[in-house]
Design a protein around this motif. Structure first.
Motif, PDB file in Angstrom:
ATOM      1  N   ASP A 116       0.827  -1.206   0.000  1.00 27.22           N
ATOM      2  CA  ASP A 116       0.000   0.000   0.000  1.00 27.22           C
ATOM      3  C   ASP A 116       0.864   1.261   0.000  1.00 27.22           C
ATOM      4  O   ASP A 116       1.623   1.519   0.939  1.00 27.22           O
ATOM      5  CB  ASP A 116      -0.905  -0.028   1.227  1.00 27.22           C
ATOM      6  N   GLY A 117       0.717   2.061  -1.034  1.00 25.57           N
ATOM      7  CA  GLY A 117       1.471   3.296  -1.173  1.00 25.57           C
ATOM      8  C   GLY A 117       1.159   4.343  -0.130  1.00 25.57           C
ATOM      9  O   GLY A 117       1.931   5.292   0.051  1.00 25.57           O
ATOM     10  N   ASP A 118       0.053   4.188   0.582  1.00 19.05           N
ATOM     11  CA  ASP A 118      -0.274   5.138   1.653  1.00 19.05           C
ATOM     12  C   ASP A 118       0.790   5.136   2.748  1.00 19.05           C
ATOM     13  O   ASP A 118       0.879   6.080   3.525  1.00 19.05           O
ATOM     14  CB  ASP A 118      -1.634   4.822   2.271  1.00 19.05           C
ATOM     15  N   PHE A 119       1.596   4.085   2.821  1.00 18.94           N
ATOM     16  CA  PHE A 119       2.619   3.989   3.856  1.00 18.94           C
ATOM     17  C   PHE A 119       3.957   4.607   3.436  1.00 18.94           C
ATOM     18  O   PHE A 119       4.893   4.648   4.233  1.00 18.94           O
ATOM     19  CB  PHE A 119       2.831   2.524   4.261  1.00 18.94           C
ATOM     20  N   ALA A 120       4.060   5.105   2.229  1.00 19.25           N
ATOM     21  CA  ALA A 120       5.334   5.654   1.748  1.00 19.25           C
ATOM     22  C   ALA A 120       5.813   6.809   2.622  1.00 19.25           C
ATOM     23  O   ALA A 120       7.004   6.887   2.959  1.00 19.25           O
ATOM     24  CB  ALA A 120       5.213   6.098   0.289  1.00 19.25           C
ATOM     25  N   ARG A 121       4.921   7.671   3.001  1.00 20.06           N
ATOM     26  CA  ARG A 121       5.328   8.840   3.798  1.00 20.06           C
ATOM     27  C   ARG A 121       5.874   8.424   5.156  1.00 20.06           C
ATOM     28  O   ARG A 121       6.906   8.924   5.613  1.00 20.06           O
ATOM     29  CB  ARG A 121       4.148   9.809   3.960  1.00 20.06           C
ATOM     30  N   VAL A 122       5.202   7.489   5.813  1.00 22.92           N
ATOM     31  CA  VAL A 122       5.689   7.041   7.118  1.00 22.92           C
ATOM     32  C   VAL A 122       7.014   6.301   6.958  1.00 22.92           C
ATOM     33  O   VAL A 122       7.894   6.406   7.818  1.00 22.92           O
ATOM     34  CB  VAL A 122       4.638   6.207   7.888  1.00 22.92           C
ATOM     35  N   CYS A 123       7.201   5.595   5.861  1.00 23.42           N
ATOM     36  CA  CYS A 123       8.480   4.916   5.602  1.00 23.42           C
ATOM     37  C   CYS A 123       9.608   5.928   5.479  1.00 23.42           C
ATOM     38  O   CYS A 123      10.695   5.740   6.038  1.00 23.42           O
ATOM     39  CB  CYS A 123       8.396   4.057   4.347  1.00 23.42           C
ATOM     40  N   ARG A 124       9.355   7.010   4.749  1.00 21.16           N
ATOM     41  CA  ARG A 124      10.383   8.041   4.609  1.00 21.16           C
ATOM     42  C   ARG A 124      10.715   8.669   5.963  1.00 21.16           C
ATOM     43  O   ARG A 124      11.873   8.953   6.265  1.00 21.16           O
ATOM     44  CB  ARG A 124       9.947   9.107   3.606  1.00 21.16           C
ATOM     45  N   TYR A 125       9.700   8.865   6.798  1.00 19.40           N
ATOM     46  CA  TYR A 125       9.923   9.434   8.120  1.00 19.40           C
ATOM     47  C   TYR A 125      10.766   8.494   8.987  1.00 19.40           C
ATOM     48  O   TYR A 125      11.740   8.915   9.611  1.00 19.40           O
ATOM     49  CB  TYR A 125       8.585   9.728   8.813  1.00 19.40           C
ATOM     50  N   VAL A 126      10.385   7.216   9.034  1.00 23.40           N
ATOM     51  CA  VAL A 126      11.113   6.233   9.843  1.00 23.40           C
ATOM     52  C   VAL A 126      12.571   6.149   9.383  1.00 23.40           C
ATOM     53  O   VAL A 126      13.494   6.116  10.200  1.00 23.40           O
ATOM     54  CB  VAL A 126      10.409   4.852   9.774  1.00 23.40           C
ATOM     55  N   ARG A 127      12.757   6.148   8.098  1.00 20.04           N
ATOM     56  CA  ARG A 127      14.114   6.092   7.521  1.00 20.04           C
ATOM     57  C   ARG A 127      14.910   7.331   7.910  1.00 20.04           C
ATOM     58  O   ARG A 127      16.072   7.238   8.308  1.00 20.04           O
ATOM     59  CB  ARG A 127      13.983   5.973   6.009  1.00 20.04           C
TER      60      ARG A 127
END
Length: 165
Positions: A116-127
């Motif tokens: 799910d692409g909706d999680f891309a933003r949170v992935c960038r934040y965690v990274r």
């Protein structure tokens, strides 16, 4: 995916609805959550494994929820909401995202099992916060934005006999 530090502490978050619908749509099969968890952990130290599920009052779902627990997942269960017009809605995007951010503070890596692409933003934040972020999903239905936002992506379609029942 090659892990550079086998001693890493890892948390695994599985978007059961996304995985279920994709596996059924592409292969008419179900996810093997034992194989999924084994690949996500990849020899590292598992701190938490959480499966986000929807209760839709299906007779077999309680058995499924129990099986997830037996495999090693905690289950987060949300009831499906039916609106006056008959439409239904239930998703765990916000809950999963909050857990990813919270768990990233206590782990070396977080693995999101979703496309799910909706999680891309949170992935960038965690990274950005210094935690390794990985995703596991089916290439055919995984968002390019999600894949670009993670440190590693496992394509479940590369070995369907391993990851599907």
């Amino acid at each position: 995916m090659t892990v550079s530090h086998p001693g890493q502490r890892v948390a695994v978050l599985a978007d059961a609805q996304n995985l279920y619908h994709t596996a059924r749509s592409l292969y008419t099969r179900n996810i093997d959550y034992s194989a999924l968890l084994e690949e996500a952990v990849d020899g590292r130290e598992l701190t938490r494994a959480i499966a986000y599920v929807i209760r839709a009052d299906s007779p077999e779902e309680e058995t499924f929820f129990e099986a997830l627990v037996d495999i090693g997942f905690e289950t987060r269960i949300k009831d499906i909401k039916t609106f006056e017009d008959g439409s239904k809605k239930a998703d765990w995007d916000v809950g999963m995202s909050l857990d990813a951010v919270t768990l990233a503070k206590h782990n070396d890596a977080v693995v999101l099992c979703t496309g799910d692409g909706d999680f891309a933003r949170v992935c960038r934040y965690v990274r950005h916060e210094g935690c390794r972020i990985e995703a596991m999903g089916f290439e055919e239905s995984s968002s390019e934005d999600l894949k670009d936002a993670v440190d590693g992506f496992v394509d479940l379609s590369e070995d369907p006999d391993r990851f599907l029942l």
